[in-house]
Scaffold this motif. Sequence first.
Motif, PDB file in Angstrom:
ATOM      1  N   GLU A 205      10.006   7.994   5.100  1.00  0.00           N
ATOM      2  CA  GLU A 205       9.897   9.437   5.309  1.00  0.00           C
ATOM      3  C   GLU A 205      11.156  10.190   4.875  1.00  0.00           C
ATOM      4  OE1 GLU A 205       7.166  10.613   5.748  1.00  0.00           O
ATOM      5  OE2 GLU A 205       5.933   9.188   6.852  1.00  0.00           O
ATOM      6  N   LEU A 206      12.234   9.457   4.623  1.00  0.00           N
ATOM      7  CA  LEU A 206      13.451  10.065   4.077  1.00  0.00           C
ATOM      8  C   LEU A 206      13.526   9.902   2.565  1.00  0.00           C
ATOM      9  CD1 LEU A 206      16.138   8.906   6.702  1.00  0.00           C
ATOM     10  CD2 LEU A 206      14.704  10.955   6.729  1.00  0.00           C
ATOM     11  N   GLY A 207      12.449   9.363   1.968  1.00  0.00           N
ATOM     12  CA  GLY A 207      12.439   9.137   0.528  1.00  0.00           C
ATOM     13  C   GLY A 207      12.893   7.750   0.123  1.00  0.00           C
ATOM     14  N   SER A 208      13.104   6.859   1.097  1.00  0.00           N
ATOM     15  CA  SER A 208      13.540   5.476   0.828  1.00  0.00           C
ATOM     16  C   SER A 208      14.743   5.428  -0.110  1.00  0.00           C
ATOM     17  CB  SER A 208      12.388   4.650   0.251  1.00  0.00           C
ATOM     18  OG  SER A 208      11.289   4.610   1.127  1.00  0.00           O
ATOM     19  N   PRO A 209      15.824   6.172   0.176  1.00  0.00           N
ATOM     20  CA  PRO A 209      16.952   6.203  -0.765  1.00  0.00           C
ATOM     21  C   PRO A 209      17.578   4.849  -1.069  1.00  0.00           C
ATOM     22  CG  PRO A 209      17.496   7.284   1.335  1.00  0.00           C
ATOM     23  CD  PRO A 209      16.031   7.062   1.332  1.00  0.00           C
ATOM     24  N   PRO A 210      17.658   3.898  -0.113  1.00  0.00           N
ATOM     25  CA  PRO A 210      18.288   2.614  -0.460  1.00  0.00           C
ATOM     26  C   PRO A 210      17.360   1.647  -1.181  1.00  0.00           C
ATOM     27  CG  PRO A 210      18.356   3.043   1.940  1.00  0.00           C
ATOM     28  CD  PRO A 210      17.335   3.944   1.337  1.00  0.00           C
ATOM     29  N   LEU A 211      16.074   1.979  -1.304  1.00  0.00           N
ATOM     30  CA  LEU A 211      15.091   0.996  -1.742  1.00  0.00           C
ATOM     31  C   LEU A 211      15.293   0.500  -3.172  1.00  0.00           C
ATOM     32  CD1 LEU A 211      12.654  -0.567  -0.666  1.00  0.00           C
ATOM     33  CD2 LEU A 211      11.192   1.223  -1.602  1.00  0.00           C
ATOM     34  N   PRO A 212      15.475   1.369  -4.172  1.00  0.00           N
ATOM     35  CA  PRO A 212      15.604   0.844  -5.544  1.00  0.00           C
ATOM     36  C   PRO A 212      16.717  -0.184  -5.694  1.00  0.00           C
ATOM     37  CG  PRO A 212      15.239   3.216  -5.576  1.00  0.00           C
ATOM     38  CD  PRO A 212      15.462   2.852  -4.149  1.00  0.00           C
ATOM     39  N   ALA A 213      17.882   0.106  -5.122  1.00  0.00           N
ATOM     40  CA  ALA A 213      18.993  -0.845  -5.225  1.00  0.00           C
ATOM     41  C   ALA A 213      18.695  -2.122  -4.452  1.00  0.00           C
ATOM     42  CB  ALA A 213      20.284  -0.208  -4.709  1.00  0.00           C
ATOM     43  N   ALA A 214      18.009  -1.983  -3.314  1.00  0.00           N
ATOM     44  CA  ALA A 214      17.686  -3.157  -2.503  1.00  0.00           C
ATOM     45  C   ALA A 214      16.691  -4.064  -3.214  1.00  0.00           C
ATOM     46  CB  ALA A 214      17.135  -2.720  -1.146  1.00  0.00           C
ATOM     47  N   VAL A 215      15.692  -3.486  -3.868  1.00  0.00           N
ATOM     48  CA  VAL A 215      14.715  -4.297  -4.589  1.00  0.00           C
ATOM     49  C   VAL A 215      15.400  -5.049  -5.722  1.00  0.00           C
ATOM     50  CG1 VAL A 215      12.614  -4.254  -5.989  1.00  0.00           C
ATOM     51  CG2 VAL A 215      12.783  -2.798  -3.964  1.00  0.00           C
ATOM     52  N   GLU A 216      16.322  -4.402  -6.400  1.00  0.00           N
ATOM     53  CA  GLU A 216      17.079  -5.074  -7.462  1.00  0.00           C
ATOM     54  C   GLU A 216      17.927  -6.202  -6.883  1.00  0.00           C
ATOM     55  OE1 GLU A 216      18.275  -6.253 -10.955  1.00  0.00           O
ATOM     56  OE2 GLU A 216      17.009  -4.455 -10.831  1.00  0.00           O
ATOM     57  N   ARG A 217      18.584  -5.936  -5.782  1.00  0.00           N
ATOM     58  CA  ARG A 217      19.472  -6.928  -5.158  1.00  0.00           C
ATOM     59  C   ARG A 217      18.706  -8.149  -4.657  1.00  0.00           C
ATOM     60  NH1 ARG A 217      23.250  -5.655   0.179  1.00  0.00           N
ATOM     61  NH2 ARG A 217      24.037  -7.795   0.508  1.00  0.00           N
ATOM     62  N   TYR A 218      17.508  -7.909  -4.094  1.00  0.00           N
ATOM     63  CA  TYR A 218      16.742  -8.995  -3.470  1.00  0.00           C
ATOM     64  C   TYR A 218      15.497  -9.372  -4.282  1.00  0.00           C
ATOM     65  CZ  TYR A 218      19.630  -7.710   0.560  1.00  0.00           C
ATOM     66  OH  TYR A 218      20.687  -7.424   1.397  1.00  0.00           O
ATOM     67  N   ARG A 219      15.554  -9.165  -5.570  1.00  0.00           N
ATOM     68  CA  ARG A 219      14.366  -9.364  -6.396  1.00  0.00           C
ATOM     69  C   ARG A 219      13.829 -10.785  -6.289  1.00  0.00           C
ATOM     70  NH1 ARG A 219      16.028  -7.590 -12.157  1.00  0.00           N
ATOM     71  NH2 ARG A 219      13.861  -8.193 -12.563  1.00  0.00           N
ATOM     72  N   ASP A 220      14.701 -11.783  -6.166  1.00  0.00           N
ATOM     73  CA  ASP A 220      14.228 -13.163  -6.053  1.00  0.00           C
ATOM     74  C   ASP A 220      13.525 -13.389  -4.720  1.00  0.00           C
ATOM     75  OD1 ASP A 220      15.244 -13.714  -8.546  1.00  0.00           O
ATOM     76  OD2 ASP A 220      17.136 -14.530  -7.788  1.00  0.00           O
ATOM     77  N   ARG A 221      14.033 -12.789  -3.662  1.00  0.00           N
ATOM     78  CA  ARG A 221      13.414 -12.935  -2.339  1.00  0.00           C
ATOM     79  C   ARG A 221      12.060 -12.245  -2.291  1.00  0.00           C
ATOM     80  NH1 ARG A 221      17.030 -13.280   1.879  1.00  0.00           N
ATOM     81  NH2 ARG A 221      15.142 -13.631   3.136  1.00  0.00           N
TER      82      ARG A 221
END
Length: 518
Positions: A205-221
Amino acid sequence: MAQNRYYRRLAVRIIVCTSLSLAPSAELQAQQLTREQLEAATEAQVLPALELYRDILSYPNDAHFPEDMRRVIDRLEAALMERGFETSELETSGIPLLLAERSFPGARRTVLFYLQSDGQPVAPEHWHQKDPYQAVLKEEVDGEWREIPWEQLAEARDPEWRIFARSASDSKGPIVQFLSALDAMERLGFTPSFNIKVIVDTEEELGSPPLPAAVERYRDRLAADMLVILDGPPHISNEPTLKFGARGIATITLTTYGPRVPIHSGHYGNYSPNPALRLTQILASMKDENGRVTIPGFYDGVEIDAKTKRMLDRVPDDEEAIRAALGIGTIDQVGVTLQEAVQYPSLNIRGMSSGWVGAQRRTIIPATATAEVDVRLVMESDPERLLRLIREHIEGLGYYVIDREPTDEERRDHPRIATFTSAISYGAFRTDFDSEPGRWLSSAFEHLYGEEPIKIRTSGGSIPISPFVTTLDVPAVGVPTVNPDNNQHSPNENLRLGNFIEGIKVCLAVLAQDFPAR
């Protein structure tokens, strides 16, 4: 809401006593489940699911308060661990994401399920109940919603009853529907033909600001073969629906300036420029009287060819009923229909502020005027290009455009000043109807209902899915399970009981569906 084929069975059901055996069987395979087994397993799960639902609804989940989200994460982590998942928290620049994983023998695919755990803020004074986080059960009597005891659910159930609470639909309802389908899966004793990963977003609901970087960081997981999104309402008819795309979103804050402080409109009217007037002139210049954006190139790249038009026309929208429900007599001429309209990027004024109104009104020339604008993004549009076009348009009107408040020197040297700040939350995504998840999910719906679901190419709303699609290189499809008239984001949010129950069955049917041959 008029009844339809989605809820035909639930519409006449009060209590169903079934003689079908639900005894677990170690040999039972997912693809062997019958409609009758899906129905009976769901029915047996309703009361425990409602108990779980009330508990999870009681946790405040406004992501502006990380300490509240900490308790939400802990509660959902415990719920997933109880259902055999290994869980871990993925640290981000904001609130951690929750990842859960469960493997099954012989699984040929891995499906990543997206769930959202945070909700919109609440204004308790606008809710028709004591506490928006303490769910209440209501029935409609003479056009008004009246509270009824929860104990009544053990004796009789009307699918039109509703559960009122913040995040009832957006999006704790889908969370509990999924958890309850897992419980029904265990009760039936079947093994899915795929491994399951679950990612729980904590700042949607805040626009998921940390999400793009997190998906890149944890892409293998997060690696999976496809993504299933358990979020949002189905088609407005409330019939079974799959959503194959969603628009992205970018935002703009635009401020214009007048005198340094609000000043007397009698003393300085006809002398000092009014920032509210200037702001409205800027905004009005961006669209014509038919609602189309006038900025050259804004719609470039978007074409509705014959194949796409046939796809859109198959969505059974009742345009006259939609306009009546919205209370509008005409529509913007961006597309001929609602489905066509949402294939294009949009430019929307979502809020404006300047001076005072109502009981606080005063005869002044305001010091500033501010507009909040959202730009819905589509696959064919580059969001950075759209924001640049809008900024250049404002500069073309003679404004000195900056990204901060002007200095005294800038106020003196530039007759027209505008502060322009923007952010791209996330892009659009779209998956082909004939993709593997598209065919798989369609098969699950056809098995459950005996006919294909409504297939929506692009939904108008935005969800933060493009980081997964882009970074993980996976197709994504939405499985919506809540009623369209749920008041999400507003006071008195609710989930229709019939949708709550049917959503469990839909999730169970998905878990039980084997994959079609490639």
